[in-house]
Design a protein around this motif. Structure first.
Motif: not given
Length: 327
Positions: A1-3, A284-291
């Motif tokens: 899970m993304h923390q 979810d925002l961190q995941e989009m930034v990283e993608k």
């Protein structure tokens, strides 16, 4: 899970902002009505998707709807004009980026100066790009590219995603500072410019690191230099343009962020900044930034303002020197 990743700097900014807000009783009433977040991109664009996620998080923390409004056109200058002329009450904000805030107003007919027309609030993400070459171009780094282009003036075709874009201006800066001469070829977007170099239709381009990586891995493109403030983890042996060619104006990452009209009350800025910094901790925002090959870096409104001022001056100089205008 993304923390969520809370840096000490981000936590410090959040704490300072919350203290400032609690110290101003009048601010407890802000916001009293919906806030409009203007985006200079069409619905469904990456910037639009990100802005809507950000607006949803801000809605929850501020207790009032943050409504995204799309105003694409003129490279982002249209949305900038609408916010620059809005009331400085905290109810009209702009989600923009380095290109739409710093470059577009100077290469197009705009009625505002970004260093005076806006109140910086918070950056949301930033990241580097990469200068790549077609596999058959006989260069392997920025120094060799410059030397080759000097010996073969106008023979290196430089694909750019649009005239007047940051990638275009970076190519112009390389030529002015190094004496190299490229032939600039505009395309409709970064993907098209990248594909033109993959096929050999053009020789070089500046593109997204994650967009270029599969083509570099396959051998169709060669990594020449990083356009950013630091080297990339994806290509640790590749130096930055700023470092290798001694061009300090290109020692910068492409960034996105939120601003308001000039004259926003400091307490309003603090409350909005706290909401944005808090939103940027969400998975979810961190995941989009990283993608997107970017990263969140906590910054103060003052730091954002200093960066806008420096880039406005740096890009403004090259725009005037090269006579770059886009109708």
């Amino acid at each position: 899970m993304h923390q969520p990743k809370f840096s000490k700097r981000a936590l410090g900014l959040l704490t300072a902002a919350l203290i400032a807000v609690s110290a101003c009783p009048a601010l407890a009433e802000y916001p009293e009505r919906p806030i409009h977040l203007i985006v200079g991109a069409a619905a469904g664009d990456n910037s639009d998707i990100f802005a809507r996620l950000l607006a949803d998080k801000m809605t929850k923390s501020l207790g009032q709807p943050v409504v995204v409004e799309n105003k694409p056109g003129a490279g982002g200058a249209l949305s900038g004009s609408s916010v620059a002329g809005a009331a400085a009450d905290g109810y009209t904000l702009l989600y923009g980026n380095m290109s739409s805030l710093v470059v577009a107003p100077q290469v197009m007919t705009a009625t505002y100066d970004a260093t005076k027309a806006f109140t910086p609030i918070a950056k949301t993400q930033q990241g580097a790009s990469i200068l790549v070459a077609h596999r058959d171009l006989p260069v392997s780094n920025a120094t060799e590219l410059v030397e080759y282009a000097k010996k073969n003036p106008d023979q290196v075709l430089a694909a750019v995603n649009a005239l007047g874009s940051t990638a275009h201006l970076a190519m112009e800066l390389i030529q002015v500072k190094s004496g190299a001469k490229f032939a600039t070829i505009p395309y409709k977007g970064t993907s098209a410019a990248t594909q033109a170099v993959v096929t050999g239709e053009s020789g070089i381009t500046i593109t997204g690191i994650l967009l270029a990586k599969p083509h570099i891995d396959s051998g169709d493109l060669k990594p020449i230099a990083i356009y950013g403030a630091s080297a990339s983890d994806h290509f640790p042996g590749v130096r930055t343009i700023a470092d290798e060619l001694s061009i300090p104006e290109l020692d910068q990452d492409f960034w996105f962020g939120v601003v308001g009209p000039a004259g926003l009350e400091p307490a309003v800025v603090e409350k909005l900044a706290a909401s944005i910094h808090g939103a940027m901790q969400s998975p979810d925002l961190q995941e989009m930034v990283e993608k997107n090959g970017q990263r969140y870096v906590a910054s103060t409104p003052a730091e954002m303002g200093q960066e806008i001022a420096k880039q406005w001056a740096d890009f403004g100089t090259i725009i005037r020197e090269r006579g770059i205008k886009v109708e």
